[in-house]
Design a protein around this motif. Structure first.
Motif, PDB file in Angstrom:
ATOM      1  N   GLY A 250      -6.269   0.313  -9.375  1.00  0.00           N
ATOM      2  CA  GLY A 250      -6.170  -0.455  -7.877  1.00  0.00           C
ATOM      3  C   GLY A 250      -4.993  -0.188  -7.349  1.00  0.00           C
TER       4      GLY A 250
ATOM      5  N   TRP B  61       0.998  -1.310  -0.065  1.00  0.00           N
ATOM      6  CA  TRP B  61      -0.144   0.023  -0.120  1.00  0.00           C
ATOM      7  C   TRP B  61       0.896   1.466   0.130  1.00  0.00           C
TER       8      TRP B  61
ATOM      9  N   GLN C   2       2.267   2.023  -3.272  1.00  0.00           N
ATOM     10  CA  GLN C   2       1.113   2.550  -4.313  1.00  0.00           C
ATOM     11  C   GLN C   2       1.122   4.049  -3.994  1.00  0.00           C
TER      12      GLN C   2
ATOM     13  N   GLY D  83     -11.510   1.386  -3.577  1.00  0.00           N
ATOM     14  CA  GLY D  83     -10.194   1.835  -3.085  1.00  0.00           C
ATOM     15  C   GLY D  83      -9.784   3.274  -3.989  1.00  0.00           C
ATOM     16  N   MET D  84     -10.016   3.187  -5.355  1.00  0.00           N
ATOM     17  CA  MET D  84      -9.619   4.572  -6.295  1.00  0.00           C
ATOM     18  C   MET D  84     -10.533   5.844  -5.450  1.00  0.00           C
TER      19      MET D  84
ATOM     20  N   MET E 120      -8.935   6.492  -2.020  1.00  0.00           N
ATOM     21  CA  MET E 120      -7.681   7.339  -2.318  1.00  0.00           C
ATOM     22  C   MET E 120      -7.801   8.739  -2.699  1.00  0.00           C
TER      23      MET E 120
ATOM     24  N   MET F 258      -8.351  -0.792   0.405  1.00  0.00           N
ATOM     25  CA  MET F 258      -7.829  -1.186  -0.695  1.00  0.00           C
ATOM     26  C   MET F 258      -7.262  -2.613  -0.500  1.00  0.00           C
TER      27      MET F 258
ATOM     28  N   GLN G 178      -7.994   3.450   5.308  1.00  0.00           N
ATOM     29  CA  GLN G 178      -7.896   3.359   3.759  1.00  0.00           C
ATOM     30  C   GLN G 178      -7.068   2.149   3.241  1.00  0.00           C
ATOM     31  N   TYR G 179      -6.152   1.481   4.090  1.00  0.00           N
ATOM     32  CA  TYR G 179      -5.362   0.448   3.521  1.00  0.00           C
ATOM     33  C   TYR G 179      -6.215  -0.858   3.729  1.00  0.00           C
TER      34      TYR G 179
END
Length: 567
Positions: free
Chosen positions: A559, A340, A343, A505-506, A509, A441, A437-438
């Motif tokens: 992703g 993560w 990313q 996820g997007m 983010m 994702m 958030q992790y």
């Protein structure tokens, strides 16, 4: 950004069209008045604006009078929007294919333009651009008029690790250009970029000198470097350069400023010459390839998924081993905190957040205003938090940061969160936000990966459709749509829609990056609309950046920030 005001005004005009209950001549006239006023304010030539107005009006009225789909206002709105989009594309697309350098062959490019337009910086950026793509590139400084021109070339070329040629003693630019090109041809360079002195149409002697340099080096392509802030003078100056140097392409510089920028559009129309690059910053990598359709799509707030994918492919190509490893993890549906973190770093390496965000369809324009600094700072703080974690914690799934109850559900945070917060100079709340958030994702990766994940489903659908859309404007044909519907695994569409609505996820983010600039208002309307169309015809796929993209690659990269590089 240049043309940002124009984009906002065009968006406002199209929004008023969408709100109109009935689309008639009165609504059409009001819409065209708004659009034409916005173009004129941005320094687009008045004749071009008149032509655009007339063409859109003719197309729309022909459709209205034909009586097709009478009473269906949505169809009328689509016809008007498409006519405006097509005519705006026509403004920046002369329909001429520019010269493309070939490997294994010496390609000579000569840069011309007015004083102070950024030719020397652009020549170095161009050399770096081609060098990254496997060309052996170099620069010849034939600017003997401006004091310090060769020093600037030497400094920027040394920084970029690009070969250069020039002279402190020779005063004849024609001799320097000829010597430099002969030298680099002997050394078998692929791309030789010749930088010339700045000049304008009133300086007949300098124009004659430019013609002589052209005759001496025989360039494969002459490029006009044009300042985005030139305004209405662009047309007259570009015509003069066209008549003398017959340039084959335009590079527009200083696109990161606050100029109106419409002059560059006038130059394209006046000379029937394509724009090939946009200078979008001061750094050597700040040169973007120009494509008319994605450019207008971003201007109208429609995004540029194709451009986003290309950007991610470039990043993936820079570090293929890591991307293979990441792709494998995604296919298995596994994602650790360390992955993560990688990313987040990938997103930071992609450039300004507003630039990435402008490529995502359906993202509100107000979110992009002034958000770069706050978004970058927020992401840096996320990196600081992960820097304070131990190797064991980074390779975990985050469960060791939570106190779990007898039923396996988290009841609170462990002492580790307090330690990480103190070590990173952040708060426990920020650590908790990062972990949330992790988890989102990681859940997305879990649902996407594996034999029954929706990535596999999308790949099957793509294979069933036989690649890109074969219909008009890159749209899938009815046969392709049926093939994709048949190959869609049961329940996959509903699963993807649930993921989007519950904060995929997007989406999360982008919310995290943009918070403080309207990030909470971000929705994936465009993507959801696309998926609803998948259920009833998949009509929306063709409009995403000129043809049907590889959906599996797109979701994999969105992703995971470039996982497709490992395919």
């Amino acid at each position: 950004m240049v043309l940002a005001d124009l984009g906002r005004k065009l968006n406002a005009a199209l929004s008023s069209l969408n709100r109109a209950p009935v689309v008639d001549d009165k609504v059409l006239d009001a819409l065209l008045k708004e659009i034409c006023a916005a173009l004129l304010e941005s320094d687009v030539n008045v004749k071009l604006v008149q032509q655009l107005r007339q063409k859109v009006k003719t197309k729309a009225k022909a459709y209205f009078e034909s009586g097709a789909d009478r009473g269906k206002e949505a169809n009328r709105k689509n016809v008007v929007q498409k006519a405006i989009y097509d005519e705006l594309v026509q403004l920046v697309d002369p329909g001429v294919e520019p010269y493309k350098p070939k490997k294994g062959h010496t390609n000579v490019i000569m840069a011309v333009g007015l004083q102070g337009n950024g030719k020397t910086t652009t020549c170095t950026k161009l050399a770096v651009y081609y060098q990254k793509r496997g060309f052996k590139s170099c620069i010849v400084c034939a600017d003997t008029f401006r004091a310090g021109a060769f020093d600037q070339t030497r400094q920027s070329a040394t920084k970029a690790k690009v070969a250069y040629f020039g002279s402190y003693t020779e005063t004849d630019p024609v001799a320097i250009a000829a010597q430099g090109v002969v030298k680099f041809k002997k050394e078998r360079f692929d791309v030789i970029i010749v930088d010339t002195s700045g000049r304008h149409k009133q300086e007949s002697e300098l124009f004659e000198e430019m013609v002589q340099i052209g005759q001496a080096v025989k360039p494969d392509m002459t490029v006009l470097v044009l300042d985005a802030s030139i305004g209405q003078a662009a047309e007259a100056q570009s015509r003069a350069f066209k008549e003398s140097a017959d340039f084959g392409a335009i590079i527009v510089t200083k696109m990161d400023g606050h100029a109106k920028g419409g002059g560059a559009i006038s130059a394209v129309a006046a000379t029937k010459t394509p724009i090939i690059f946009l200078g979008v910053g001061e750094h050597l990598s700040d040169l973007d390839k120009f494509s008319p359709q994605p450019f207008i799509s971003k201007l109208l707030g429609m995004g540029d998924v194709q451009g986003l994918m290309e950007h991610m492919h470039e990043m993936a190509a820079a570090n293929p081993d890591k991307q293979k490893e990441m792709a494998k993890k995604l296919e298995e549906g596994k994602l650790s905190i360390r992955d993560w973190r990688e990313q987040i770093q990938n997103v930071m390496n992609m450039g300004p957040i507003s630039k990435i965000a402008s490529m995502i369809p359906g993202l509100p324009q107000e979110m992009l205003e002034g958000s770069d600094e706050e978004g970058t700072l927020r992401m840096k703080r996320m990196i600081y938090i992960t820097d304070s974690m131990s190797a064991v914690e980074l390779d975990s799934d985050g469960s060791m940061f939570m106190d779990l109850g007898k039923d396996g559900k988290p009841e609170g945070l462990t002492w580790r969160c307090t330690r990480v917060a103190r070590g990173s100079g952040t708060s426990v709340r920020e650590v908790e936000e990062l972990l949330c958030q992790y988890r989102m994702m990681a859940n997305m990766a879990k649902q996407a990966g594996g034999k029954h994940g929706w990535l596999q489903g999308i790949q099957k659908m793509q294979a069933a459709a036989g690649g890109r859309g074969r219909g008009a404007n890159g749209m899938p044909t009815p046969a392709q749509i049926q093939a994709m519907q048949r190959s869609m695994p049961p329940g996959m569409l509903q699963q993807m829609q649930r993921q989007m609505r519950s904060g995929g996820g997007m989406q999360e983010m982008m919310k995290a990056m943009m918070r403080g600039q309207g990030g909470d208002q971000f929705d994936m309307e465009e993507m959801q609309r696309m998926m609803s169309q998948m259920g009833g015809g998949m009509g929306g796929l063709g409009g995403m950046g000129g043809g049907m993209p590889n959906m599996a690659d797109m979701f994999k990269m969105m992703g995971m920030g470039g996982g497709a590089g490992g395919r």
